[in-house]
Write a protein that holds these residues in place. Structure first.
Motif, PDB file in Angstrom:
ATOM      1  N   VAL A 100       0.882  -1.163   0.000  1.00 27.42           N
ATOM      2  CA  VAL A 100       0.000   0.000   0.000  1.00 27.42           C
ATOM      3  C   VAL A 100       0.919   1.211   0.000  1.00 27.42           C
ATOM      4  N   ALA A 101       0.524   2.279  -0.718  1.00 28.80           N
ATOM      5  CA  ALA A 101       1.398   3.440  -0.825  1.00 28.80           C
ATOM      6  C   ALA A 101       0.633   4.741  -0.652  1.00 28.80           C
ATOM      7  N   VAL A 102       1.360   5.765  -0.170  1.00 27.92           N
ATOM      8  CA  VAL A 102       0.819   7.116  -0.074  1.00 27.92           C
ATOM      9  C   VAL A 102       1.837   8.050  -0.705  1.00 27.92           C
ATOM     10  N   GLY A 103       1.388   8.833  -1.687  1.00 26.67           N
ATOM     11  CA  GLY A 103       2.248   9.799  -2.362  1.00 26.67           C
ATOM     12  C   GLY A 103       1.450  11.026  -2.738  1.00 26.67           C
ATOM     13  N   ASP A 104       2.156  12.092  -3.091  1.00 26.57           N
ATOM     14  CA  ASP A 104       1.444  13.352  -3.320  1.00 26.57           C
ATOM     15  C   ASP A 104       1.743  14.066  -4.628  1.00 26.57           C
ATOM     16  N   ASP A 105       2.772  13.654  -5.360  1.00 24.62           N
ATOM     17  CA  ASP A 105       3.102  14.404  -6.573  1.00 24.62           C
ATOM     18  C   ASP A 105       3.471  13.453  -7.707  1.00 24.62           C
ATOM     19  N   PRO A 106       3.601  13.973  -8.924  1.00 30.90           N
ATOM     20  CA  PRO A 106       3.842  13.099 -10.083  1.00 30.90           C
ATOM     21  C   PRO A 106       5.073  12.202  -9.964  1.00 30.90           C
ATOM     22  N   THR A 107       6.064  12.582  -9.168  1.00 33.33           N
ATOM     23  CA  THR A 107       7.218  11.690  -9.008  1.00 33.33           C
ATOM     24  C   THR A 107       6.826  10.405  -8.276  1.00 33.33           C
ATOM     25  N   ASP A 108       5.674  10.402  -7.622  1.00 35.89           N
ATOM     26  CA  ASP A 108       5.196   9.222  -6.891  1.00 35.89           C
ATOM     27  C   ASP A 108       4.325   8.304  -7.748  1.00 35.89           C
ATOM     28  N   LEU A 109       4.086   8.657  -9.006  1.00 35.32           N
ATOM     29  CA  LEU A 109       3.208   7.849  -9.851  1.00 35.32           C
ATOM     30  C   LEU A 109       3.621   6.381  -9.933  1.00 35.32           C
ATOM     31  N   PRO A 110       4.895   6.054 -10.198  1.00 33.95           N
ATOM     32  CA  PRO A 110       5.248   4.629 -10.256  1.00 33.95           C
ATOM     33  C   PRO A 110       4.935   3.900  -8.949  1.00 33.95           C
ATOM     34  N   LEU A 111       5.188   4.572  -7.831  1.00 33.52           N
ATOM     35  CA  LEU A 111       4.907   4.001  -6.520  1.00 33.52           C
ATOM     36  C   LEU A 111       3.418   3.716  -6.358  1.00 33.52           C
ATOM     37  N   LEU A 112       2.582   4.685  -6.713  1.00 30.73           N
ATOM     38  CA  LEU A 112       1.142   4.557  -6.510  1.00 30.73           C
ATOM     39  C   LEU A 112       0.503   3.565  -7.479  1.00 30.73           C
ATOM     40  N   LEU A 113       0.895   3.612  -8.736  1.00 32.01           N
ATOM     41  CA  LEU A 113       0.251   2.757  -9.729  1.00 32.01           C
ATOM     42  C   LEU A 113       0.627   1.290  -9.568  1.00 32.01           C
ATOM     43  N   GLY A 114       1.752   1.004  -8.895  1.00 34.91           N
ATOM     44  CA  GLY A 114       2.136  -0.375  -8.645  1.00 34.91           C
ATOM     45  C   GLY A 114       1.567  -0.941  -7.358  1.00 34.91           C
ATOM     46  N   ALA A 115       0.872  -0.104  -6.589  1.00 37.98           N
ATOM     47  CA  ALA A 115       0.364  -0.511  -5.275  1.00 37.98           C
ATOM     48  C   ALA A 115      -0.956  -1.263  -5.379  1.00 37.98           C
ATOM     49  N   GLU A 116      -1.164  -2.147  -4.405  1.00 44.07           N
ATOM     50  CA  GLU A 116      -2.454  -2.822  -4.290  1.00 44.07           C
ATOM     51  C   GLU A 116      -3.541  -1.803  -3.954  1.00 44.07           C
ATOM     52  N   ARG A 117      -3.198  -0.884  -3.074  1.00 44.13           N
ATOM     53  CA  ARG A 117      -4.065   0.253  -2.725  1.00 44.13           C
ATOM     54  C   ARG A 117      -3.171   1.472  -2.619  1.00 44.13           C
ATOM     55  N   ALA A 118      -3.681   2.609  -3.052  1.00 44.52           N
ATOM     56  CA  ALA A 118      -2.896   3.839  -3.006  1.00 44.52           C
ATOM     57  C   ALA A 118      -3.752   4.981  -2.480  1.00 44.52           C
ATOM     58  N   PHE A 119      -3.088   5.896  -1.817  1.00 40.50           N
ATOM     59  CA  PHE A 119      -3.752   7.053  -1.232  1.00 40.50           C
ATOM     60  C   PHE A 119      -2.971   8.311  -1.597  1.00 40.50           C
ATOM     61  N   VAL A 120      -3.688   9.422  -1.733  1.00 34.18           N
ATOM     62  CA  VAL A 120      -3.050  10.722  -1.907  1.00 34.18           C
ATOM     63  C   VAL A 120      -3.684  11.686  -0.910  1.00 34.18           C
ATOM     64  N   PRO A 121      -2.883  12.615  -0.354  1.00 38.29           N
ATOM     65  CA  PRO A 121      -3.429  13.591   0.592  1.00 38.29           C
ATOM     66  C   PRO A 121      -4.452  14.513  -0.079  1.00 38.29           C
ATOM     67  N   ALA A 122      -5.290  15.127   0.720  1.00 38.50           N
ATOM     68  CA  ALA A 122      -6.308  16.048   0.217  1.00 38.50           C
ATOM     69  C   ALA A 122      -5.694  17.191  -0.579  1.00 38.50           C
ATOM     70  N   ASP A 123      -4.477  17.589  -0.222  1.00 38.11           N
ATOM     71  CA  ASP A 123      -3.835  18.711  -0.907  1.00 38.11           C
ATOM     72  C   ASP A 123      -2.761  18.261  -1.901  1.00 38.11           C
ATOM     73  N   VAL A 138      -8.434   9.482  -2.553  1.00 37.30           N
ATOM     74  CA  VAL A 138      -8.055  10.823  -2.115  1.00 37.30           C
ATOM     75  C   VAL A 138      -8.505  10.951  -0.667  1.00 37.30           C
ATOM     76  N   LEU A 139      -7.531  11.169   0.216  1.00 36.06           N
ATOM     77  CA  LEU A 139      -7.823  11.289   1.645  1.00 36.06           C
ATOM     78  C   LEU A 139      -8.493  12.623   1.954  1.00 36.06           C
ATOM     79  N   ARG A 140      -9.122  12.720   3.099  1.00 27.42           N
ATOM     80  CA  ARG A 140      -9.713  13.979   3.553  1.00 27.42           C
ATOM     81  C   ARG A 140      -8.670  14.853   4.247  1.00 27.42           C
ATOM     82  N   THR A 141      -7.575  14.237   4.675  1.00 30.98           N
ATOM     83  CA  THR A 141      -6.541  14.926   5.450  1.00 30.98           C
ATOM     84  C   THR A 141      -5.422  15.392   4.518  1.00 30.98           C
ATOM     85  N   PRO A 142      -4.962  16.636   4.684  1.00 30.54           N
ATOM     86  CA  PRO A 142      -3.825  17.105   3.880  1.00 30.54           C
ATOM     87  C   PRO A 142      -2.503  16.548   4.403  1.00 30.54           C
ATOM     88  N   GLY A 143      -1.477  16.641   3.574  1.00 31.21           N
ATOM     89  CA  GLY A 143      -0.148  16.209   3.985  1.00 31.21           C
ATOM     90  C   GLY A 143       0.331  16.977   5.202  1.00 31.21           C
TER      91      GLY A 143
END
Length: 166
Positions: A100-123, A138-143
């Motif tokens: 499972v992964a949490v990332g916030d910007d385009p550099t995290d795309l490989p991390l997120l797209l390879g995850a079983e579940r992925a989350f991004v902060p509200a902001d 998309v989480l309700r909580t910001p980074g």
């Protein structure tokens, strides 16, 4: 007979923009003139709770900022600092296991797209919030605002559930 796929028990957290709000303090007031970042105390408690529930927590950062080691001291985490944050870096961490992964910007795309579940902060970066991928929440909580608790709840981990798993 094929082995059943084990559900993810590895949580990979990006640092800047996820555990921090992304701001960097520089200048003569930063300790030792090194860049400083702020973290939320709730994330430390949530990380301990996840670890108690059997999760392996990994902090992944493109930065070589040494302060992450100070913040993570006495936490049950692994720190992986790799400027690429590519799938090769993720493979080094997971050895092919689901994660499972949490990332916030385009550099995290490989991390997120390879995850079983992925989350991004509200902001998170707008592109990240609009991925349109079924497995990205998309989480309700910001980074930097204690979002690891929200992730833990999505994963079914609460202080009470962590107590029962021991």
């Amino acid at each position: 007979m094929a082995q059943p796929v084990k559900p993810a028990r590895i949580l990979i957290l990006d640092v800047d923009g996820v555990l921090t709000d992304g701001r960097v303090l520089v200048g003569p007031y930063a300790p030792y003139h090194e860049a400083s970042r702020t973290f939320h105390a709730r994330d430390r408690v949530a990380i301990r709770t996840l670890a108690a529930a059997g999760w392996r927590v990994v902090l992944l950062s493109a930065s070589d900022w040494s302060g992450i080691h100070y913040w993570a001291a006495n936490l049950p985490v692994e720190i992986y600092q790799d400027s690429s944050k590519t799938l090769a870096a993720v493979w080094d961490i997971t050895q092919g296991e689901a994660y499972v992964a949490v990332g916030d910007d385009p550099t995290d795309l490989p991390l997120l797209l390879g995850a079983e579940r992925a989350f991004v902060p509200a902001d998170a970066d707008l592109q990240m919030r609009e991925l349109g991928h079924d497995d990205v929440t998309v989480l309700r909580t910001p980074g930097g605002a204690g979002l690891v608790w929200e992730v833990a709840r999505h994963l079914g981990v609460t202080p009470a559930s962590a107590d029962r798993s021991q």
